[in-house]
Motif scaffolding. Structure first.
Motif, mmCIF file in Angstrom:
data_model
loop_
_atom_site.group_PDB
_atom_site.id
_atom_site.type_symbol
_atom_site.label_atom_id
_atom_site.label_comp_id
_atom_site.label_asym_id
_atom_site.label_seq_id
_atom_site.Cartn_x
_atom_site.Cartn_y
_atom_site.Cartn_z
ATOM 1 N N PRO A 8 0.736 -1.195 -0.029
ATOM 2 C CA PRO A 8 0.110 0.056 0.029
ATOM 3 C C PRO A 8 0.934 1.303 0.025
ATOM 4 C CG PRO A 8 -0.716 -1.558 1.459
ATOM 5 C CD PRO A 8 0.484 -2.114 1.181
ATOM 6 N N ALA A 9 1.914 1.091 0.486
ATOM 7 C CA ALA A 9 2.976 2.476 0.651
ATOM 8 C C ALA A 9 3.293 2.763 -0.791
ATOM 9 C CB ALA A 9 4.097 2.211 1.792
ATOM 10 N N HIS A 10 3.634 1.849 -1.556
ATOM 11 C CA HIS A 10 4.189 2.019 -2.793
ATOM 12 C C HIS A 10 3.037 2.590 -3.730
ATOM 13 C CE1 HIS A 10 6.044 1.726 -6.734
ATOM 14 N NE2 HIS A 10 4.914 1.126 -7.154
ATOM 15 N N LEU A 11 1.885 2.034 -3.576
ATOM 16 C CA LEU A 11 0.773 2.648 -4.378
ATOM 17 C C LEU A 11 0.187 3.951 -4.154
ATOM 18 C CD1 LEU A 11 -1.595 -0.715 -4.638
ATOM 19 C CD2 LEU A 11 0.093 0.081 -6.211
ATOM 20 N N GLU A 12 0.337 4.174 -2.714
ATOM 21 C CA GLU A 12 -0.048 5.602 -2.212
ATOM 22 C C GLU A 12 0.980 6.554 -2.678
ATOM 23 O OE1 GLU A 12 -0.132 8.209 1.883
ATOM 24 O OE2 GLU A 12 -0.117 6.149 2.099
ATOM 25 N N LYS A 13 2.437 6.082 -2.616
ATOM 26 C CA LYS A 13 3.470 7.130 -3.294
ATOM 27 C C LYS A 13 2.940 7.401 -4.637
ATOM 28 C CE LYS A 13 8.292 7.090 -4.363
ATOM 29 N NZ LYS A 13 9.593 6.401 -4.454
ATOM 30 N N VAL A 14 2.598 6.276 -5.482
ATOM 31 C CA VAL A 14 2.357 6.563 -7.124
ATOM 32 C C VAL A 14 1.092 7.504 -7.261
ATOM 33 C CG1 VAL A 14 1.632 5.218 -9.186
ATOM 34 C CG2 VAL A 14 3.463 4.459 -7.766
ATOM 35 N N LEU A 15 0.172 7.292 -6.554
ATOM 36 C CA LEU A 15 -1.148 7.788 -6.639
ATOM 37 C C LEU A 15 -0.909 9.308 -6.133
ATOM 38 C CD1 LEU A 15 -3.889 5.521 -5.359
ATOM 39 C CD2 LEU A 15 -3.210 6.122 -7.710
ATOM 40 N N ARG A 16 0.044 9.707 -5.290
ATOM 41 C CA ARG A 16 0.314 10.938 -4.705
ATOM 42 C C ARG A 16 0.972 11.611 -5.728
ATOM 43 N NH1 ARG A 16 -1.219 12.576 0.184
ATOM 44 N NH2 ARG A 16 -1.406 11.031 1.932
ATOM 45 N N GLN A 17 2.101 10.841 -6.373
ATOM 46 C CA GLN A 17 2.883 11.398 -7.425
ATOM 47 C C GLN A 17 2.109 11.978 -8.582
ATOM 48 O OE1 GLN A 17 5.916 8.906 -8.417
ATOM 49 N NE2 GLN A 17 7.180 10.339 -9.479
ATOM 50 N N LEU A 18 1.043 11.312 -8.758
ATOM 51 C CA LEU A 18 0.174 11.601 -10.125
ATOM 52 C C LEU A 18 -0.909 12.421 -9.806
ATOM 53 C CD1 LEU A 18 0.577 7.724 -11.724
ATOM 54 C CD2 LEU A 18 1.781 10.205 -12.575
#
Length: 308
Positions: free
Chosen positions: A112-122
């Motif tokens: 979840p931490a990686h997916l959160e990072k990706v979604l925040r980045q985008l």
């Protein structure tokens, strides 16, 4: 450091004997933005689909981050993210469910931490609970990128990433792509927008009729093939182009501007002799304007030269 994508002798011939790709050799460096340009039907999407395992090549060898795409398909595919041109997502799923499912397709453990990072980045984090059907076209395209990044690839293919989006969003996505590159992702993009390649790419490849015409650093390509034009705004319009000005001089339709084209790499531009000749002919001018070739001018020249 070895290239992150190595392509050797890759060709594609369909059963009807149509040759979509000839013998393509190409190395893509780790951490660069590489733009692949070409007219419709040139072979851009075919090459990308072969690397991504969607289309089988007829011959050749491709390594993706050290993995042979045929002999080690799973290893190669785990290193690759693909953002297709078409907006194809499950309209009734939420953003979070979509990227979570996409990560699971590659056998990756939940992160979840990686997916959160990706979604925040985008800029999608505040939309994580929204259904895809409620998003704008630009946001849907961002979701496609998030899906492609969900399994932590090192190589990201963007097929016409800003097709159909407005100018403001296009510039936002250019910024986002640069940030992805800065975070260690190698970007390969195809585009019809010449200014997109000119703005973002480190290197540019031009493909036409299934063959790579040129692969060059963007700055080197601009210097090597770029032309500069000197526009001479005349004080009094001319009825026709005077003799003795040379083949590189043209006259505008209204007779008010002479345009002189010259190679930026030559030691002598020829401007001084031209202006001296104008003086001898009694042709007075009121302004001089310099203009360099754009990447679009170079691209059109390359493709036209290949066709001729």
């Amino acid at each position: 450091m070895p290239p992150i994508v190595s392509i050797r002798g890759v060709g594609k011939t369909y059963p009807n004997d149509f040759v979509a790709l000839k013998s393509v050799d190409l190395d893509i460096d780790r951490g660069e933005i590489f733009a692949l340009l070409g007219p419709n039907g040139a072979g851009k999407t075919t090459l990308i689909n072969i690397i991504c395992g969607i289309v089988n090549m007829s011959r050749g060898v491709i390594l993706a981050d050290g993995h042979d795409i045929v002999k080690d398909f799973r290893g190669a595919r785990s290193k690759i993210g693909l953002v297709p041109q078409e907006l194809s997502t499950d309209a009734f799923e939420t953003v979070w469910s979509t990227v979570t499912f996409s990560r699971g397709l590659f056998g990756k453990k939940a992160n979840p931490a990686h997916l959160e990072k990706v979604l925040r980045q985008l800029s999608l984090w505040d939309k994580k609970a929204s259904k895809i059907m409620t998003l704008s076209g630009g946001m849907k395209r961002r979701v496609l990128i998030a899906k492609a990044l969900s399994h932590e690839p090192t190589i990201l293919f963007l097929d016409e990433p800003t097709a159909g989006v407005d100018v403001e969003l296009r510039h936002d996505m250019w910024k986002m792509v640069r940030e992805l590159r800065d975070n260690g992702v190698t970007i390969i993009l195809t585009t019809h927008y010449i200014e997109e390649a000119e703005e973002m790419a480190d290197r540019i490849g031009v493909i036409n009729k299934g063959a790579l015409i040129v692969v060059e650093d963007k700055s080197t390509l601009m210097r090597r093939l770029g032309k500069r034009q000197l526009e001479i705004v005349l004080r009094d319009p001319l009825a026709k182009l005077p003799d003795g000005l040379g083949d590189n001089v043209s006259l505008s339709k209204d007779g008010s501007v002479l345009t002189y084209s010259f190679d930026v790499q030559t030691a002598e531009t020829g401007i001084a002799p031209l202006l001296a000749q104008l003086g001898k002919l009694g042709i007075d001018f009121k302004d001089l304007r310099s203009k360099e070739s754009s990447l679009e001018d170079i691209f059109v020249g390359l493709v036209h030269g290949e066709k001729s």
